[in-house]
Design an enzyme around this catalytic site. Structure first.
Site, mmCIF file in Angstrom:
data_model
loop_
_atom_site.group_PDB
_atom_site.id
_atom_site.type_symbol
_atom_site.label_atom_id
_atom_site.label_comp_id
_atom_site.label_asym_id
_atom_site.label_seq_id
_atom_site.Cartn_x
_atom_site.Cartn_y
_atom_site.Cartn_z
ATOM 1 N N GLU A 11 7.063 3.399 -2.109
ATOM 2 C CA GLU A 11 6.471 3.571 -3.437
ATOM 3 C C GLU A 11 7.610 3.856 -4.408
ATOM 4 O O GLU A 11 8.071 4.984 -4.544
ATOM 5 C CB GLU A 11 5.451 4.705 -3.404
ATOM 6 C CG GLU A 11 4.237 4.350 -2.557
ATOM 7 C CD GLU A 11 3.235 5.489 -2.457
ATOM 8 O OE1 GLU A 11 2.367 5.593 -3.330
ATOM 9 O OE2 GLU A 11 3.343 6.288 -1.505
ATOM 10 N N LYS B 186 7.653 6.771 -7.177
ATOM 11 C CA LYS B 186 7.411 8.179 -6.848
ATOM 12 C C LYS B 186 8.557 9.047 -7.350
ATOM 13 O O LYS B 186 9.718 8.670 -7.224
ATOM 14 C CB LYS B 186 7.295 8.352 -5.330
ATOM 15 C CG LYS B 186 5.905 8.127 -4.811
ATOM 16 C CD LYS B 186 5.592 9.127 -3.722
ATOM 17 C CE LYS B 186 4.106 9.177 -3.460
ATOM 18 N NZ LYS B 186 3.830 9.576 -2.065
ATOM 19 N N GLU C 253 -1.700 11.667 7.530
ATOM 20 C CA GLU C 253 -0.353 11.189 7.162
ATOM 21 C C GLU C 253 0.650 11.740 8.137
ATOM 22 O O GLU C 253 0.609 12.922 8.476
ATOM 23 C CB GLU C 253 0.094 11.756 5.794
ATOM 24 C CG GLU C 253 -0.418 11.091 4.579
ATOM 25 C CD GLU C 253 0.135 11.765 3.308
ATOM 26 O OE1 GLU C 253 1.224 12.381 3.347
ATOM 27 O OE2 GLU C 253 -0.554 11.674 2.288
ATOM 28 N N GLU D 40 11.600 10.193 -0.860
ATOM 29 C CA GLU D 40 10.189 10.005 -1.251
ATOM 30 C C GLU D 40 9.856 8.539 -1.486
ATOM 31 O O GLU D 40 8.698 8.143 -1.415
ATOM 32 C CB GLU D 40 9.880 10.807 -2.525
ATOM 33 C CG GLU D 40 9.730 12.302 -2.300
ATOM 34 C CD GLU D 40 8.466 12.650 -1.530
ATOM 35 O OE1 GLU D 40 7.412 12.088 -1.841
ATOM 36 O OE2 GLU D 40 8.553 13.467 -0.604
#
Ligand code: NAG
Length: 354
Positions: A317, A320, A263, A326
């Site tokens: 996302e 999250k 990542e 985030e």
């Protein structure tokens, strides 16, 4: 003569383009969201880009199936919660492989199974002590399904496994992980599986938010940082972080263990009080990283090749928890358009040979 020359030129162009779409660019497909496009659309999207590999955090059969016969390399994950079962019960490991791998392989090009995510730095002693046995049982299950060697097994680490990372030549693992780390590296070394790590220059900038640090993190012109042990001047944080891992591996005698960046990424927006997120910065980081990988220049300690790198992430996302950043790492929107252009579209970079 003219034909030979043209032939040589086209071969050259072909090889340059091949380098541009070689398999070192991957993407993370996190699914903590309620607005993701259907798997078939995601499969098409990936094929329209120069992304060659996708990492799932779990083993969602719908996406694994949708990627069948596309050639896209697939990394699947066993969750931290599966580690106790995998470690203590070889038949559970067999049924895990039987359910998540065997039905799909080889049509779906599963290349790696990651057992657990950032377990060593989780502080959960039970999980930590069961990690190597769990990995070994998954390997044994692959071996008995005649898939050993075709599909590798590893785990994913945070940068916090390093006790020291600066300068890069002094990179070393936290001795607190002692025997577990030795066991893991012994496994990586014996099976040829990669050491997978999550370096985020973004977090390095957040803890040192100066303009020169930002330029160093974004691969932009900067003064560089001299490693006084080696006299190597580092020009970007990504190379410095990856080489710190290289040094830590080498110092434990595992020069042959390959590094994979599982990542890395940069958010394009965040909350008002967050330093670093912006479209400009995210585009600079991801775009310059991709160009750096395509250049094949490598890192100072690993020149001439590009480390396999999974960008974080394919989509935002939206479910999250945590600060706004985030939920803003996505390179593509749910309607499959680019969040911002980092040069991943296939037409501009790749020749399709199939
Ligand atoms: C790594 O694997 C090679 C080949 O199996 C072996 O010769 C070597 O001793 C291993 N290195 C370490 C540090 O265990």
């Amino acid at each position: 003569m003219a034909i030979t020359f043209l032939h040589a030129v086209s071969l050259f162009v072909l090889s340059v383009n091949l380098a541009n779409c070689q398999s070192f660019i991957g993407v993370n497909y996190g699914q903590v969201a309620d607005n993701l496009p259907p798997p078939s659309s995601t499969a098409k999207l990936l094929q329209s880009t120069s992304i060659q590999k996708v990492r799932l955090y779990g083993s969602d059969p719908a996406i694994i199936k949708a990627l069948a016969n596309t050639g896209v390399g697939i990394v699947i994950g066993a969750a931290n919660g599966d580690i106790p079962g995998l470690a203590s019960d070889p038949s559970f490991a067999k049924s895990w492989v039987g359910a998540n791998v065997s039905p799909f392989y080889p049509a779906s090009n599963i290349i790696l199974i990651t057992v657990g995510n950032e377990v060593l730095t989780s502080g959960e002693q039970g999980l930590i002590s069961q990690l190597v046995p769990a990995i070994q049982n998954v390997q044994n299950a692959l071996n008995s399904a005649s898939l050993g060697g075709k599909i590798k097994v590893s785990t994913v680490h945070s940068m916090a496994v390093l006790k020291q990372s600066e300068p890069p030549s002094s990179g070393s693992f936290d001795p607190g992980f002692g025997d577990v780390m030795k066991g893991l590296l012994g496994f990586n070394n014996a099976t040829g599986s990669p050491f997978a790590i999550n370096p985020y220059p973004y977090f390095a900038y957040r803890s040192d938010p100066r303009p020169e640090t930002l330029a160093f993190c974004l691969f932009q012109p900067n003064e560089g940082r001299l490693d006084t042990n080696t006299n190597i001047k580092y020009m970007n944080m990504f190379d410095a972080q990856v080489d710190a891992i290289r040094s830590a591996l080498d110092s434990m005698g595992f020069k042959g263990v390959e590094i994979v960046v599982a990542e890395t990424g940069w958010p394009y927006k965040g909350d008002d009080n967050e330093v670093g997120p912006s479209v400009e910065n995210a585009k600079a980081y991801n775009g310059n990283l991709i160009a750096h990988l395509r250049s094949m220049v490598g890192t100072p300690l690993m020149p001439g090749k590009s480390v396999d790198t999974y960008l974080f992430a394919l989509y935002d996302e939206n479910l999250k928890p945590g600060p706004g950043s985030e939920r803003a790492f996505g390179l593509f929107k749910p309607d499959l358009t680019m969040a911002y252009d980092v040069g991943l579209s296939k037409s501009s970079q790749c020749i399709n040979l199939t």
